[in-house]
Scaffold this active site. Structure first.
Site, PDB file in Angstrom:
ATOM      1  N   ASP A  69      -2.528   1.557  -4.462  1.00  0.00           N
ATOM      2  CA  ASP A  69      -3.647   1.681  -3.871  1.00  0.00           C
ATOM      3  C   ASP A  69      -4.680   0.668  -4.151  1.00  0.00           C
ATOM      4  O   ASP A  69      -4.489  -0.199  -5.128  1.00  0.00           O
ATOM      5  CB  ASP A  69      -4.261   3.229  -4.103  1.00  0.00           C
ATOM      6  CG  ASP A  69      -3.231   4.289  -3.692  1.00  0.00           C
ATOM      7  OD1 ASP A  69      -2.744   4.029  -2.477  1.00  0.00           O
ATOM      8  OD2 ASP A  69      -3.263   5.419  -4.321  1.00  0.00           O
ATOM      9  N   HIS A 123       0.905  -1.113  -0.006  1.00  0.00           N
ATOM     10  CA  HIS A 123       0.376   0.054   0.038  1.00  0.00           C
ATOM     11  C   HIS A 123       0.815   1.322   0.084  1.00  0.00           C
ATOM     12  O   HIS A 123       0.343   2.431  -0.318  1.00  0.00           O
ATOM     13  CB  HIS A 123      -0.904  -0.116   1.126  1.00  0.00           C
ATOM     14  CG  HIS A 123      -2.362   0.679   1.000  1.00  0.00           C
ATOM     15  ND1 HIS A 123      -2.382   1.632  -0.126  1.00  0.00           N
ATOM     16  CD2 HIS A 123      -3.224   0.551   1.585  1.00  0.00           C
ATOM     17  CE1 HIS A 123      -3.773   2.032  -0.043  1.00  0.00           C
ATOM     18  NE2 HIS A 123      -4.395   1.362   0.926  1.00  0.00           N
TER      19      HIS A 123
END
Length: 432
Positions: free
Chosen positions: A408, A404
């Site tokens: 995304d 992350h």
């Protein structure tokens, strides 16, 4: 007679050294050309070093657990004939060389400075000597360390424990007592013992230690997040059942589900190049080639990840051959260091062991890894022009772990969805 220097061969761009794990030949034994002489281990893979000549092993220059640099001479093989460069001057120069070395040793002993270890009767590997020199450990201190290696040899772990003990003693009392330091490593290096007559304490093997380190480092480095999607692979199961016998007859290879899945992953990576990247500090490296890592379980329970290079350029036959070749050599311990280098994305088949889905750990410095769950027959709603009905379908879960920090949810989720779309749109009329 000629003397051939067997050197540690180059084993890949990022491999600079290897640890000797086992000598397959002893001094005095005959060696055939291309016959394995010793086994080595790098931080990536275990391998064998074959002889480039036929002859007799006359000298072994490094012992088990020693760390050797690429290009270093590790053994001397005596051959017949003069095709290989000989060193006739060696015997003539030995007395002079011995005298010079003796003088050097005497001076070194008198100096008694850290880094001078030639006056010891004990064997210390180059790695141990370098560590001792860097840490300012004298010959007296080095000889006082109790070794946990074969035949009592001092290894890397012994040095590290000694340094830790010495530093803690310096902090507490500003006095280093070699006698006390000598006792400490012994208490911190217990041999496997039985606890309460039942439990047993066993040290991890080398590869397990490496895997442990990589897994912890990955979790500490990447912000792991997962996306899951269920896929209907009924068409794939039917197609494989229909063609697998003909495939094996024509290609001489078994057709498993893995190459079909890898083909879909490679296509999705071309569609979403943002998943085919790696992270280096604050920089993102966009990888040009799509090199798929294929996690493979070894017979001893450990794990290794061979890499299919340029996977997007392979058709299904080429992918099947690559999967079977790397998987077979992994289980047989025949992988080369280059076989585990250069991966840009990894796939792991947790369904092999019956797992429905999982949360795999990213193979650093990559940013994603896909787990393939077990294929199961399940009741499902089937939509048709005539209406919906319940039927038996073959389904599986895809579990996508991604980093992350740079990926995304939109990208991570879209990528695994695209893999699913390729699998569900599989053409049952295609040739292989």
């Amino acid at each position: 007679m000629a003397r051939f220097e067997l050197k540690l061969p180059k084993m890949g761009e990022s491999v600079a050294e290897a640890t000797i794990t086992n000598w397959l030949k002893n001094v005095g034994e005959h060696i055939d050309m291309d016959e394995a002489v010793l086994e080595i281990a790098t931080d990536k893979v275990d391998s064998e070093v074959p002889s480039e000549v036929s002859g007799t092993l006359v000298e072994i220059l490094f012992q088990v657990d020693d760390v050797v640099q690429v290009g270093q001479t590790i053994a001397i093989i005596e051959t017949e004939g003069g095709a290989i460069a000989t060193t006739p001057e060696v015997k003539l120069e030995v007395p002079v060389a011995v005298a010079e070395v003796a003088k050097t040793v005497e001076v070194a002993i008198e100096a008694s400075a850290p880094g001078d270890f030639s006056g010891s009767d004990k064997f210390f590997s180059p790695l141990v000597k370098n560590m001792a020199k860097t840490e300012g450990i004298s010959l007296t201190e080095l000889e006082s360390i109790s070794g946990s290696g074969k035949d009592g040899r001092v290894n890397k772990e012994d040095i590290l424990k000694y340094i830790e003990t010495r530093n803690s003693q310096v902090t507490s009392s500003n006095v280093v007592a070699p006698a006390t330091s000598t006792q400490q490593p012994k208490t911190q290096n217990p041999a496997p013992v039985s606890v309460n007559g039942g439990d047993e304490i066993v040290e991890m093997d080398r590869m397990r230690k490496l895997i442990s380190g990589y897994m912890v480092a990955s979790v500490q480095t990447s912000a792991h997040v997962q996306s899951f999607i269920e896929v209907d692979v009924t068409n794939i199961v039917k197609w494989r059942d229909k063609v697998k016998a003909a495939f094996e007859k024509r290609e001489g290879e078994k057709l498993t589900f893995t190459p079909i899945m890898m083909e879909a992953v490679a296509k999705a990576l071309k569609d979403f190049p943002g998943m085919n990247i790696s992270v280096d500090g604050d920089f993102i490296i966009k990888r040009k080639n799509i090199n798929l890592g294929m996690a493979a379980a070894l017979p001893n329970g450990n794990l290794i990840v061979p890499v299919i290079k340029n996977a997007d350029q392979l058709n299904l036959v080429g992918m099947a051959k690559a999967v079977n070749d790397l998987g077979g050599r992994a289980k047989a311990g025949k992988l080369k260091p280059d076989d585990t280098q250069g991966g840009t994305y990894t796939v792991t088949n947790v369904g092999t062991f019956g797992s429905v889905f999982g949360t795999p750990i990213i193979n650093q410095p990559q940013v994603g890894i896909l787990a393939l769950g077990a294929i199961r027959k399940v009741p499902a709603v089937i939509e048709t022009p005539e209406g919906d009905f319940i039927g038996i379908r073959q389904k599986m879960f895809l579990s996508h772990s991604y980093d992350h920090r740079v990926v995304d949810g939109a990208l991570g989720g879209s990528f695994v969805k695209r893999v699913a779309e390729y699998l569900e749109a599989f053409d049952v009329n295609r040739d292989f």
